[in-house]
Design a protein around this motif. Structure first.
Motif, PDB file in Angstrom:
ATOM      1  N   GLU A  36       0.830  -1.199   0.000  1.00  0.00           N
ATOM      2  CA  GLU A  36       0.000   0.000   0.000  1.00  0.00           C
ATOM      3  C   GLU A  36       0.869   1.255   0.000  1.00  0.00           C
ATOM      4  N   GLY A  37       0.519   2.195  -0.883  1.00  0.00           N
ATOM      5  CA  GLY A  37       1.248   3.448  -0.943  1.00  0.00           C
ATOM      6  C   GLY A  37       2.496   3.412  -1.787  1.00  0.00           C
ATOM      7  N   PHE A  38       2.712   2.323  -2.527  1.00  0.00           N
ATOM      8  CA  PHE A  38       3.893   2.189  -3.372  1.00  0.00           C
ATOM      9  C   PHE A  38       3.474   1.990  -4.820  1.00  0.00           C
ATOM     10  N   VAL A  39       4.371   2.333  -5.736  1.00  0.00           N
ATOM     11  CA  VAL A  39       4.164   2.107  -7.149  1.00  0.00           C
ATOM     12  C   VAL A  39       5.365   1.333  -7.685  1.00  0.00           C
ATOM     13  N   ARG A  40       5.111   0.526  -8.698  1.00  0.00           N
ATOM     14  CA  ARG A  40       6.167  -0.297  -9.281  1.00  0.00           C
ATOM     15  C   ARG A  40       6.588   0.288 -10.618  1.00  0.00           C
ATOM     16  N   LEU A  41       7.891   0.523 -10.800  1.00  0.00           N
ATOM     17  CA  LEU A  41       8.443   1.053 -12.040  1.00  0.00           C
ATOM     18  C   LEU A  41       9.040  -0.098 -12.830  1.00  0.00           C
ATOM     19  N   ILE A  42       8.623  -0.231 -14.091  1.00  0.00           N
ATOM     20  CA  ILE A  42       8.954  -1.427 -14.874  1.00  0.00           C
ATOM     21  C   ILE A  42       9.692  -1.025 -16.147  1.00  0.00           C
ATOM     22  N   PRO A  43      10.934  -1.465 -16.313  1.00  0.00           N
ATOM     23  CA  PRO A  43      11.662  -1.188 -17.559  1.00  0.00           C
ATOM     24  C   PRO A  43      11.211  -2.130 -18.667  1.00  0.00           C
ATOM     25  N   SER A  44      11.423  -1.715 -19.908  1.00  0.00           N
ATOM     26  CA  SER A  44      11.159  -2.595 -21.048  1.00  0.00           C
ATOM     27  C   SER A  44      12.336  -3.518 -21.327  1.00  0.00           C
ATOM     28  N   GLU A  82      19.679  -8.087 -17.345  1.00  0.00           N
ATOM     29  CA  GLU A  82      19.749  -8.243 -15.900  1.00  0.00           C
ATOM     30  C   GLU A  82      20.067  -6.935 -15.185  1.00  0.00           C
ATOM     31  N   GLU A  83      20.756  -6.033 -15.858  1.00  0.00           N
ATOM     32  CA  GLU A  83      21.126  -4.773 -15.196  1.00  0.00           C
ATOM     33  C   GLU A  83      19.936  -3.856 -14.967  1.00  0.00           C
ATOM     34  N   PHE A  84      18.819  -4.134 -15.636  1.00  0.00           N
ATOM     35  CA  PHE A  84      17.621  -3.330 -15.439  1.00  0.00           C
ATOM     36  C   PHE A  84      16.570  -4.175 -14.724  1.00  0.00           C
ATOM     37  N   CYS A  85      16.082  -3.709 -13.631  1.00  0.00           N
ATOM     38  CA  CYS A  85      15.131  -4.483 -12.847  1.00  0.00           C
ATOM     39  C   CYS A  85      13.970  -3.597 -12.413  1.00  0.00           C
ATOM     40  N   GLU A  86      12.869  -4.226 -12.057  1.00  0.00           N
ATOM     41  CA  GLU A  86      11.723  -3.488 -11.551  1.00  0.00           C
ATOM     42  C   GLU A  86      12.064  -2.898 -10.183  1.00  0.00           C
ATOM     43  N   GLN A  87      11.424  -1.784  -9.892  1.00  0.00           N
ATOM     44  CA  GLN A  87      11.726  -1.061  -8.669  1.00  0.00           C
ATOM     45  C   GLN A  87      10.433  -0.550  -8.052  1.00  0.00           C
ATOM     46  N   GLU A  88      10.336  -0.614  -6.737  1.00  0.00           N
ATOM     47  CA  GLU A  88       9.186  -0.080  -6.029  1.00  0.00           C
ATOM     48  C   GLU A  88       9.602   1.169  -5.268  1.00  0.00           C
ATOM     49  N   ILE A  89       8.792   2.221  -5.414  1.00  0.00           N
ATOM     50  CA  ILE A  89       9.072   3.451  -4.675  1.00  0.00           C
ATOM     51  C   ILE A  89       7.782   3.958  -4.042  1.00  0.00           C
ATOM     52  N   PRO A  90       7.873   4.681  -2.937  1.00  0.00           N
ATOM     53  CA  PRO A  90       6.660   5.245  -2.332  1.00  0.00           C
ATOM     54  C   PRO A  90       6.037   6.303  -3.244  1.00  0.00           C
ATOM     55  N   ILE A  91       4.738   6.285  -3.351  1.00  0.00           N
ATOM     56  CA  ILE A  91       4.044   7.296  -4.148  1.00  0.00           C
ATOM     57  C   ILE A  91       4.346   8.687  -3.623  1.00  0.00           C
ATOM     58  N   SER A  92       4.580   8.795  -2.320  1.00  0.00           N
ATOM     59  CA  SER A  92       4.851  10.092  -1.714  1.00  0.00           C
ATOM     60  C   SER A  92       6.138  10.717  -2.224  1.00  0.00           C
ATOM     61  N   MET A  93       7.049   9.919  -2.804  1.00  0.00           N
ATOM     62  CA  MET A  93       8.296  10.450  -3.348  1.00  0.00           C
ATOM     63  C   MET A  93       8.086  11.194  -4.661  1.00  0.00           C
ATOM     64  N   ILE A  94       7.001  10.899  -5.358  1.00  0.00           N
ATOM     65  CA  ILE A  94       6.816  11.385  -6.726  1.00  0.00           C
ATOM     66  C   ILE A  94       6.287  12.818  -6.708  1.00  0.00           C
ATOM     67  N   ILE A  95       7.028  13.693  -7.375  1.00  0.00           N
ATOM     68  CA  ILE A  95       6.669  15.110  -7.420  1.00  0.00           C
ATOM     69  C   ILE A  95       5.826  15.427  -8.646  1.00  0.00           C
ATOM     70  N   ARG A  96       6.230  14.886  -9.787  1.00  0.00           N
ATOM     71  CA  ARG A  96       5.515  15.136 -11.039  1.00  0.00           C
ATOM     72  C   ARG A  96       5.464  13.870 -11.867  1.00  0.00           C
ATOM     73  N   VAL A  97       4.436  13.797 -12.713  1.00  0.00           N
ATOM     74  CA  VAL A  97       4.289  12.667 -13.630  1.00  0.00           C
ATOM     75  C   VAL A  97       3.972  13.222 -15.016  1.00  0.00           C
ATOM     76  N   TYR A  98       4.663  12.695 -16.021  1.00  0.00           N
ATOM     77  CA  TYR A  98       4.439  13.087 -17.411  1.00  0.00           C
ATOM     78  C   TYR A  98       4.049  11.856 -18.218  1.00  0.00           C
ATOM     79  N   ALA A  99       2.993  11.973 -18.989  1.00  0.00           N
ATOM     80  CA  ALA A  99       2.642  10.904 -19.923  1.00  0.00           C
ATOM     81  C   ALA A  99       3.601  10.958 -21.105  1.00  0.00           C
ATOM     82  N   VAL A 100       4.200   9.828 -21.440  1.00  0.00           N
ATOM     83  CA  VAL A 100       5.043   9.731 -22.627  1.00  0.00           C
ATOM     84  C   VAL A 100       4.128   9.347 -23.786  1.00  0.00           C
ATOM     85  N   LEU A 101       3.856  10.311 -24.654  1.00  0.00           N
ATOM     86  CA  LEU A 101       2.895  10.105 -25.734  1.00  0.00           C
ATOM     87  C   LEU A 101       3.482   9.325 -26.894  1.00  0.00           C
ATOM     88  N   GLY A 102       4.789   9.445 -27.084  1.00  0.00           N
ATOM     89  CA  GLY A 102       5.435   8.761 -28.193  1.00  0.00           C
ATOM     90  C   GLY A 102       6.885   9.179 -28.298  1.00  0.00           C
TER      91      GLY A 102
END
Length: 222
Positions: free
Chosen positions: A184-192, A196-216
């Protein structure tokens, strides 16, 4: 027949995916759910339409309006390529990396864009272009690509899961797919990138200041 954009997407799926949403989704690198939804009345996002046009030589004007031929001629394709200008046509491009420096330009109202990129359907209010560095989203978005971003104000826990977003915290900026964590209160960040050097990461939602939609994204062409 083909009266709406949803009808035209269905026609393309029938032609290039043998009528199967799963086959078509795998061809352009999106989820089967997205294909199904966009066929059934959910307004498709700009990057989805751009992937269709680029992958199958689809006339974007036909896709958006139904006018003209479904397949582009070579001359039509040339007309649809991105172009740059200093005459305010399109959306602004800033020669900075989202990973570093992006907040500076969006917060500095005196900073003028380097130029404008005219490339429908990304010519939308609030959209800006900047560079992306890093390899975590390859092969979908490559190091050095130019990405179209638009800030979203919807709380992150209510954003559509699985889409690509630019995440800004006090310590870093990153571009990832997101989904809610089981914590609860966390979001998961998922690389494409599946290395092995790139892995999923969980961070608290409270850490996030801004969010931008990547349209393309587009390959750097200048």
């Amino acid at each position: 027949m083909n009266k709406t954009i949803f009808d035209r997407i269905s026609t393309i799926v029938e032609k290039f995916g043998n009528g199967k949403n799963t086959v078509f989704a795998s061809l352009i690198g999106v989820s089967e759910a997205n294909v199904r939804n966009y066929k059934n009345g959910v307004m498709p996002k700009a990057d989805f339409l751009e992937k269709i046009a680029r992958s199958f030589d689809i006339n974007i004007n036909w896709l958006l309006t139904g006018e003209g031929n479904m397949l582009s001629s070579e001359s039509e394709k040339e007309e649809k390529l991105p172009s740059v200008n200093q005459t305010y046509e399109g959306t602004p491009y800033f020669n900075v990396d989202f990973i570093g420096g992006f907040d500076i330009i969006v917060n500095d109202q005196t900073r003028n864009p380097d130029f404008y990129i005219n490339y429908p359907p990304y010519n939308q209010e609030g959209v800006v272009w900047c560079n992306l560095t890093g390899h975590s989203m390859e092969p979908e978005i490559s190091n050095g690509d130019i990405i179209a971003l638009r800030e979203v104000t919807t709380p992150i826990q209510y954003l559509p899961a699985g889409e690509i977003y630019g995440i800004v915290t006090e310590e870093y900026r990153t571009v990832k797919r997101i989904r809610l964590s089981q914590k609860e209160g966390f979001v998961r960040l998922i690389p494409s990138n599946k290395s092995e050097e790139f892995c999923e990461q969980e961070i608290p939602i409270s850490m996030i200041i801004r969010v931008y939609a990547v349209l393309g994204s587009i390959r750097k062409f200048f």
